[in-house]
Design an enzyme around this catalytic site. Structure first.
Site, PDB file in Angstrom:
ATOM      1  N   LEU A  47       0.859  -1.176   0.000  1.00  0.00           N
ATOM      2  CA  LEU A  47       0.000   0.000   0.000  1.00  0.00           C
ATOM      3  C   LEU A  47       0.898   1.230   0.000  1.00  0.00           C
ATOM      4  O   LEU A  47       1.918   1.262   0.694  1.00  0.00           O
ATOM      5  CB  LEU A  47      -0.896   0.023   1.242  1.00  0.00           C
ATOM      6  N   ASP A  48       0.522   2.259  -0.752  1.00  0.00           N
ATOM      7  CA  ASP A  48       1.286   3.499  -0.749  1.00  0.00           C
ATOM      8  C   ASP A  48       1.322   4.079   0.659  1.00  0.00           C
ATOM      9  O   ASP A  48       0.391   3.869   1.451  1.00  0.00           O
ATOM     10  CB  ASP A  48       0.643   4.523  -1.688  1.00  0.00           C
ATOM     11  N   PRO A  49       2.374   4.850   1.005  1.00  0.00           N
ATOM     12  CA  PRO A  49       2.418   5.500   2.322  1.00  0.00           C
ATOM     13  C   PRO A  49       1.174   6.334   2.610  1.00  0.00           C
ATOM     14  O   PRO A  49       0.703   6.384   3.746  1.00  0.00           O
ATOM     15  CB  PRO A  49       3.673   6.376   2.230  1.00  0.00           C
TER      16      PRO A  49
END
Length: 305
Positions: A47-49
Site C-alpha cells: 500500500l502506498d504511504p
C-alpha cells in the site's frame, strides 16, 4: 568474538493490520516481524504511504501462500480531488496541472460505466513495476519517462458514494494489478477536469473480515505488554490465504504420500479442477496441490509445521 545471532520464533499465520497513513508497507512488515519475533515474514501487496487499511502480513509457513493474496481481489474507498493533476496522481505529488471543475453529479454517474468491467490500464510511473531490473518510480524520480504497455484489469464494482465539489468519493472492487491512482487520473481526464487521489483506504483483501484487523496502536500496546500469547491469538490460520480453493480430504496413506512430494491418484475428484487445499484425516492443513490429468494430484506448496 561475535555475539551469537538471536533466533526468532517459528510462528505461522496471517496477521491483518489496519495500516496507518505515512508508513511504507515494507517498514510495517519489518516492524511486525520484529514484534512477533518471527523468523520469516512477507506482505501481500504494498500500500502506498498515503494509503490506510487492510494489509495482510504472512508469517512463517504462510509466506508460501502470499502470492494467492497478491492475486486476490481488493476493495477500496477513495476520495478524488477534481481539478488538479499531480505527477504521482496522489496528494503526495507536485501539482502539474490545474483546471476548473464544471462537473455535475449526473456527469460523474454517466462516466462511471466507462471504467467498469474488463479494461486496459497503463501503470503509473510511480509504481514498483520494473523496467530493466529497476523500479519505475526510480526512473520517475530522475525525471525519466519509460514507455509502459497497457495491462488488462477488471473493475468489478465502481460505486458512487458522494460528491461535494471538488471532492468525489467512490468505492472500488477490482482485480490484482489495478492502480487506483491511475483509475482516478483516467477518470479525471474523462471528465475533462483532471483529478488525483486525496485519500485512499483499502477495505478488503479477498474474503478477510475487516473486524479482524488490528490498528498500529493496538499492535504497539501488545508489544509493550510483551504479550506474545495474545499476539499469536490474533493470527489467522495459514490456510486462510487460500480459503477460496476447494478442500480435498486425504486418507492416512495419501497424507504420507504427499508429505514425500509424491503424486496421488483418485478414483473420482468430482469435477474438481485447478488447485485444491489438502487436509489430513485429522483436518490438518497440508498445503496446496494441482489437479492433473486422470484424477492425479501433484503437491505444489506444502507446509512444514
Amino acid at each position: 568474538m561475535s555475539r551469537p545471532r538471536k533466533r526468532g520464533r517459528d510462528i505461522h499465520g496471517v496477521f491483518l493490520l489496519d495500516k496507518p497513513q505515512g508508513m511504507s508497507s515494507n517498514d510495517i512488515l519489518q516492524k511486525v516481524k520484529r514484534i512477533y519475533q518471527a523468523n520469516k515474514a512477507g506482505h501481500t501487496g504494498a500500500l502506498d504511504p498515503l494509503a490506510t487499511g487492510m494489509l495482510p502480513i504472512c508469517l512463517g509457513e504462510a509466506t508460501k501462500f502470499s502470492q494467492f493474496l497478491l492475486d486476490a481481489d481488493k476493495r477500496y474507498q477513495v476520495i478524488a480531488k477534481l481539478g488538479e493533476r499531480t505527477d504521482t496522481s496522489d496528494a503526495e505529488g507536485q501539482v502539474v496541472e490545474t483546471r476548473s471543475v464544471n462537473v455535475t453529479e449526473q456527469k460523474i454517474l454517466d462516466s462511471l460505466p466507462h471504467f467498469r468491467g474488463d479494461i486496459m490500464q497503463v501503470p503509473t510511473m510511480f509504481s514498483a513495476l520494473k523496467h530493466k531490473g529497476k523500479p519505475l518510480y526510480e526512473y520517475a524520480r530522475a525525471g525519466i519517462v519509460v514507455e509502459r504497455e497497457a495491462r488488462p484489469i477488471s473493475i468489478f464494482e465502481l460505486n458512487f458514494i458522494s460528491y461535494e465539489a471538488p471532492y468525489l468519493t467512490l468505492e472500488v472492487h477490482c482485480s490484482k494489478g489495478t492502480y487506483i491512482r491511475t483509475l482516478v487520473d483516467d477518470l479525471g481526464e474523462y471528465l475533462g477536469c483532471g483529478a488525483h487521489v486525496s485519500m485512499l483506504r483499502r477495505t478488503a483483501v479477498s474474503d478477510y473480515p475487516a473486524d479482524k484487523m488490528l490498528t498500529w496502536e493496538q499492535l504497539q500496546q501488545f508489544a509493550q505488554d510483551e504479550d506474545l500469547a495474545a499476539l499469536d491469538a490474533r493470527l489467522l490460520p495459514v490456510d486462510s490465504a487460500v480459503s477460496k480453493l476447494p478442500v480435498l480430504s486425504l486418507s492416512e496413506e495419501q497424507t504420507k504420500a504427499v508429505g514425500f512430494g509424491q503424486r496421488v491418484k483418485f478414483d473420482n475428484l468430482q469435477q474438481l479442477q485447478g488447485q485444491v487445499r489438502l487436509f489430513s484425516p485429522q483436518n490438518v492443513f497440508l498445503g496446496v496441490a494441482e489437479i492433473g490429468k486422470d484424477n492425479v494430484i501433484r503437491p505444489s506448496r506444502m507446509v512444514n509445521l
